[in-house]
Design a protein around this motif. Structure first.
Motif, mmCIF file in Angstrom:
data_model
loop_
_atom_site.group_PDB
_atom_site.id
_atom_site.type_symbol
_atom_site.label_atom_id
_atom_site.label_comp_id
_atom_site.label_asym_id
_atom_site.label_seq_id
_atom_site.Cartn_x
_atom_site.Cartn_y
_atom_site.Cartn_z
ATOM 1 N N ILE A 75 62.861 15.590 58.706
ATOM 2 C CA ILE A 75 63.136 16.942 58.237
ATOM 3 C C ILE A 75 63.884 16.855 56.912
ATOM 4 C CG2 ILE A 75 64.318 19.128 58.718
ATOM 5 C CD1 ILE A 75 61.947 18.605 60.534
ATOM 6 N N PRO A 76 63.301 17.326 55.812
ATOM 7 C CA PRO A 76 63.993 17.272 54.515
ATOM 8 C C PRO A 76 65.176 18.230 54.477
ATOM 9 C CG PRO A 76 61.945 18.491 54.324
ATOM 10 C CD PRO A 76 61.960 17.906 55.697
ATOM 11 N N LEU A 77 66.090 17.977 53.556
ATOM 12 C CA LEU A 77 67.286 18.809 53.440
ATOM 13 C C LEU A 77 66.950 20.255 53.116
ATOM 14 C CD1 LEU A 77 69.875 16.524 51.620
ATOM 15 C CD2 LEU A 77 69.855 17.250 53.997
ATOM 16 N N SER A 78 65.766 20.475 52.532
ATOM 17 C CA SER A 78 65.377 21.850 52.211
ATOM 18 C C SER A 78 65.263 22.706 53.473
ATOM 19 C CB SER A 78 64.044 21.863 51.456
ATOM 20 O OG SER A 78 63.029 21.270 52.253
ATOM 21 N N LEU A 79 65.091 22.050 54.642
ATOM 22 C CA LEU A 79 65.005 22.776 55.905
ATOM 23 C C LEU A 79 66.251 22.583 56.769
ATOM 24 C CD1 LEU A 79 61.310 22.097 56.994
ATOM 25 C CD2 LEU A 79 62.234 24.074 55.818
ATOM 26 N N GLU A 80 67.271 21.923 56.210
ATOM 27 C CA GLU A 80 68.440 21.578 57.016
ATOM 28 C C GLU A 80 69.154 22.803 57.576
ATOM 29 O OE1 GLU A 80 72.013 19.890 55.181
ATOM 30 O OE2 GLU A 80 71.814 18.247 56.590
ATOM 31 N N GLN A 81 69.132 23.907 56.834
ATOM 32 C CA GLN A 81 69.815 25.102 57.320
ATOM 33 C C GLN A 81 69.108 25.719 58.516
ATOM 34 O OE1 GLN A 81 72.819 26.036 56.119
ATOM 35 N NE2 GLN A 81 72.620 24.160 54.924
ATOM 36 N N ARG A 82 67.878 25.295 58.766
ATOM 37 C CA ARG A 82 67.102 25.923 59.833
ATOM 38 C C ARG A 82 66.744 24.962 60.959
ATOM 39 N NH1 ARG A 82 62.814 30.121 57.460
ATOM 40 N NH2 ARG A 82 63.312 31.007 59.495
ATOM 41 N N ILE A 83 66.629 23.666 60.659
ATOM 42 C CA ILE A 83 66.225 22.697 61.681
ATOM 43 C C ILE A 83 67.192 21.514 61.698
ATOM 44 C CG2 ILE A 83 64.399 21.153 62.475
ATOM 45 C CD1 ILE A 83 62.365 22.919 61.114
ATOM 46 N N LYS A 84 67.761 21.257 62.847
ATOM 47 C CA LYS A 84 68.651 20.117 63.063
ATOM 48 C C LYS A 84 67.869 19.009 63.762
ATOM 49 C CE LYS A 84 72.822 18.991 65.748
ATOM 50 N NZ LYS A 84 73.883 19.563 66.611
ATOM 51 N N ARG A 85 67.888 17.820 63.167
ATOM 52 C CA ARG A 85 67.143 16.682 63.725
ATOM 53 C C ARG A 85 68.123 15.712 64.368
ATOM 54 N NH1 ARG A 85 65.494 11.469 62.589
ATOM 55 N NH2 ARG A 85 63.290 10.961 62.977
ATOM 56 N N VAL A 86 67.957 15.466 65.673
ATOM 57 C CA VAL A 86 68.853 14.571 66.406
ATOM 58 C C VAL A 86 68.016 13.630 67.268
ATOM 59 C CG1 VAL A 86 70.678 14.397 68.139
ATOM 60 C CG2 VAL A 86 70.703 16.283 66.509
ATOM 61 N N GLN A 87 68.223 12.319 67.113
ATOM 62 C CA GLN A 87 67.521 11.353 67.957
ATOM 63 C C GLN A 87 68.514 10.729 68.927
ATOM 64 O OE1 GLN A 87 64.939 8.611 65.951
ATOM 65 N NE2 GLN A 87 64.544 7.404 67.805
ATOM 66 N N ILE A 88 68.197 10.776 70.204
ATOM 67 C CA ILE A 88 69.002 10.156 71.251
ATOM 68 C C ILE A 88 68.099 9.190 71.993
ATOM 69 C CG2 ILE A 88 70.410 10.535 73.303
ATOM 70 C CD1 ILE A 88 70.891 13.396 72.322
ATOM 71 N N SER A 89 68.336 7.901 71.784
ATOM 72 C CA SER A 89 67.475 6.873 72.355
ATOM 73 C C SER A 89 66.037 7.111 71.873
ATOM 74 C CB SER A 89 67.574 6.901 73.885
ATOM 75 O OG SER A 89 66.805 5.868 74.459
ATOM 76 N N ASP A 90 65.106 7.255 72.794
ATOM 77 C CA ASP A 90 63.708 7.464 72.401
ATOM 78 C C ASP A 90 63.298 8.932 72.520
ATOM 79 O OD1 ASP A 90 63.743 7.663 75.128
ATOM 80 O OD2 ASP A 90 62.420 5.942 75.506
#
Length: 743
Positions: free
Chosen positions: A30-45
């Protein structure tokens, strides 16, 4: 390796606006241009794409994306198509007013659902499989891709994988954002957020600013109406009927919330596309979307057919309605009836024993492929308003009475028992065809809904499930049985016998391109149009000021208005008088071409060139006024490169991804939408019967022209063919007054 992709309801909405390329499926960055709308979080797989509004109660879309996940066997170019379909299914299950495409091969069995992953071909029969309530939750799980049509019972649902994913939602919410650095020209992540054209909504004003600063006095008068009587809102295309309804429902909802009154408000449309447009209007007027989470007030926005499917619990049964969109469904029903008639005409028993005894006009219309369309439309209306509504079938007592009983003057003209028997025979074949497809017609579903709303069950639950206010858009699109639904949707309907129901209805009869609205009116009684809603006397607000298109286009529409047949609609039919404050533009132009080939060669090249030169900043549409020609043009290889087709209401969802392309469609498929430039083609003289201007075909043609022309905001270009007797006489008043110029 990522095993599951988990997306919350809010982010599913955001991604429905996105243009996604194969590169994105590498690691779902997710590019920073969408950071205000989408949070990307990876936990394990497990990878989460969530919003700042996500809570442990949020609905989630869980997608299996490991080595045997739903994208594993798809080509790169097909992954984007499949993901878009997954998003659409999720939106429909989360209660949004959106529906799978008619070619997706949707099949339902209990909680399980499957569709084709991409366009079906001889080599590609991949199907996506969903559990719409995994482990009895309100989430949705896209769990498999299968090309062998193994069926639900033979494809395992990995419930442990699903459970491991959703139980991590609180940890994901509390985790820090893991978005990447901003993408540049050399590093693109394959995702771009593009606002769909059909969802864009003018100025970013909240509903209070709209009410105080933008609405006309007429619109404001409607918004201020109380809940002690039904109100009808009449206005030409472009006068802001839907906008007024949207402002009113929001303004009323917040007033009820402030007063801590428990209220349930329903907004009903004829089309899921219009329902989505209304929802986007409300989101635009309430950017935080707090209207969805009010404590005391609940707002529901839905097409009538989605509402029927929900109330009748069709999602839990092994059959589905033919469509959840009114316009699309009726088109499919016409195609089915035409096929049924074609087969019936091959049966001697029907052709000689039934049709052979009918009147000459009825018989010749049935047998002629060129002239049968108006008759079949009337027969479909007879199915909707009489046979399905009253459960009349061949061989029953009701069927026998139908053959000989007197008929009301709003019903189809069937003077003898033989014509009625022919209709019953077609109805029987139509019902069998639907049953073989394992689907219900739109009218069968509405008949079931009307019966359900009169049931003891609904009487028991309507206090909780009914509504305190019902808002109806596109009233002119509904059949008589459909209009009879609305008054039964209120809480404890029987208690309203001495009170008037708060039903707010918007309509424009002249936009009705079929006869569903017109054919149910007793001759000379315009009031019967509203009386079929069973709400008694109504208050009228009429809108006359246009803010959607230029004064020049408004003047053309006013001149076109004189071509409408009066239709004995009394007070409901008045002369079009439009006032507009929008900037002036070009006067609409009429171009003549030698034949249809010459027309499409020139118009499509010009429209395509304009769409490209405007770089997506303006929208260009080519709208065809003749269904048969539209179908012919769609298969003409010489022009395919110039346009993107919109051949159904389902296709409207493409519009946001068509930057730099013109679209090709028919007016009814884009009803409710606007384009900067419109090319309205084939307004030919052969389209109308000058000797019979009040006939259904004439009226439908004028309505289609009116609907198509009113889609234009800035420029309107009209064309006709000399080989088809030149331009239609309905254009003559505009040419005479110079509101339409020959080019």
């Amino acid at each position: 390796m990522i095993k599951t992709l988990i997306i919350d309801e809010e982010t599913v909405n955001v991604l429905s606006y996105a243009s996604i390329k194969p590169l994105w499926f590498t690691d779902y960055q997710i590019p920073l241009s969408l950071e205000q709308r989408i949070k990307r979080v990876q936990i394990s797989d497990k990878l989460f794409l969530i919003s700042e509004k996500t809570t442990s109660e949020s609905k989630l879309l869980v997608i299996k994306v490991n080595s045997n996940g739903i994208f594993s066997e798809l080509d790169n170019k097909d992954k984007s198509i499949a993901f878009d379909r997954v998003i659409t299914i999720a939106l429909s299950q989360f209660g949004e007013s959106i529906s799978p495409g008619k070619g997706w091969g949707r099949y339902v069995s209990g909680k399980k659902l499957s569709i084709y992953a991409t366009k079906r071909t001889q080599k590609n029969k991949n199907r996506l499989y969903f559990d719409t309530s995994p482990i009895d939750t309100n989430h949705i799980f896209a769990y498999a891709l299968d090309s062998n049509n193994n069926g639900f019972e033979n494809i395992e649902v990995d419930e442990s994988l699903f459970l491991d994913s959703v139980t991590l939602i609180d940890e994901a919410i509390n985790s820090s954002w893991q978005n990447t650095v901003e993408a540049d020209d050399k590093t693109q992540y394959g995702i771009e957020l593009t606002e769909d054209l059909y969802r864009s909504f003018g100025e970013c004003l909240n509903f209070e600013q709209w009410y105080e600063n933008k609405l006309t006095n007429e619109q404001r008068s409607f918004v201020d109406k109380s809940y002690d009587e039904p109100v009808r809102l009449k206005g030409a295309a472009g006068t802001g009927k839907t906008l007024a309804l949207a402002v009113k429902i929001l303004k009323d909802a917040y007033r009820f919330e402030t007063e801590k009154k428990q209220k349930r408000l329903l907004f009903v449309t004829h089309s899921f596309v219009t329902a989505q447009l209304v929802e986007d209007m409300l989101n635009s007027m309430d950017s935080e979307m707090n209207w969805k989470f009010l404590e005391h007030v609940k707002i529901k926005i839905v097409s009538l057919y989605d509402l029927a499917q929900e109330l009748l619990n069709y999602n839990l049964k092994k059959f589905t309605p033919i469509s959840k969109d009114g316009k699309e469904g009726r088109k499919l029903q016409f195609e089915i009836l035409e096929e049924v008639l074609t087969k019936k005409l091959l049966e001697a028993k029907f052709k000689v024993g039934v049709l052979g005894k009918c009147g000459d006009n009825f018989k010749s219309a049935m047998e002629s492929k060129e002239s049968r369309k108006p008759l079949l439309l009337e027969i479909l209306n007879e199915f909707a308003c009489v046979l399905d509504a009253e459960n009349i079938v061949m061989g029953s007592d009701n069927g026998d009475k139908y053959l000989t009983s007197s008929r009301e003057n709003w019903q189809m003209h069937l003077p003898t028992e033989h014509e009625r028997r022919a209709v019953l025979e077609l109805h029987m074949g139509f019902r069998k065809y639907l049953k073989d497809l394992n689907v219900l017609s739109m009218d069968q579903m509405i008949a079931d809904l009307n019966r359900y709303l009169m049931s003891h069950e609904w009487n028991h639950i309507c206090e909780d499930e009914g509504y305190d206010g019902v808002f109806v858009d596109e009233l002119h699109c509904f059949t008589r049985p459909e209009r009879m639904v609305f008054h039964e949707l209120f809480r404890l309907n029987k208690s309203f016998e001495t009170k008037k129901l708060p039903l707010f209805m918007a309509y424009d009869i002249k936009q009705s391109v079929d006869d569903n609205f017109i054919c149910t009116v007793k001759k000379g009684s315009g009031s019967a149009l509203i009386n079929s809603t069973n709400v008694g006397k109504t208050n009228l607000v009429e809108l006359t000021q246009v803010f959607r298109y230029t004064p020049e286009i408004a003047k053309f529409l006013s001149d076109l208005d004189g071509s409408f047949p009066a239709l004995d609609l009394a007070s409901e039919w008045s002369e079009l008088t439009l006032k507009t404050n929008t900037p002036s533009g070009a006067i609409p132009k009429l171009s003549l071409y030698s034949d249809p080939v010459d027309l499409i060669d020139n118009v499509f090249k010009l429209a395509s060139r304009q769409a490209r030169s405007l770089s997506g900043k303006k929208t260009v549409a080519i709208l065809c006024s003749n269904f048969d020609l539209f179908e012919e043009y769609l298969i003409a290889g010489r022009i395919k490169k110039y346009y993107e087709p919109i051949s159904s209401r389902d296709d409207v969802t493409k519009l946001g991804r068509l930057k730099g392309k013109c679209i090709f469609s028919m007016p009814e498929y884009v009803a409710g939408l606007q384009f900067d430039m419109v090319y309205l083609i084939n307004l030919d003289k052969v389209e109308v019967d000058e000797d019979n201007p009040s006939c259904g075909a004439y009226r439908r043609f004028v309505s289609r022209v009116y609907l198509g022309a009113s889609r234009a905001k800035e420029e309107l270009h009209i064309s006709a063919c000399e080989s088809r007797q030149g331009y239609s006489p309905i254009l003559q008043p505009a040419l005479s007054s110079n509101s339409l110029l020959m080019s």
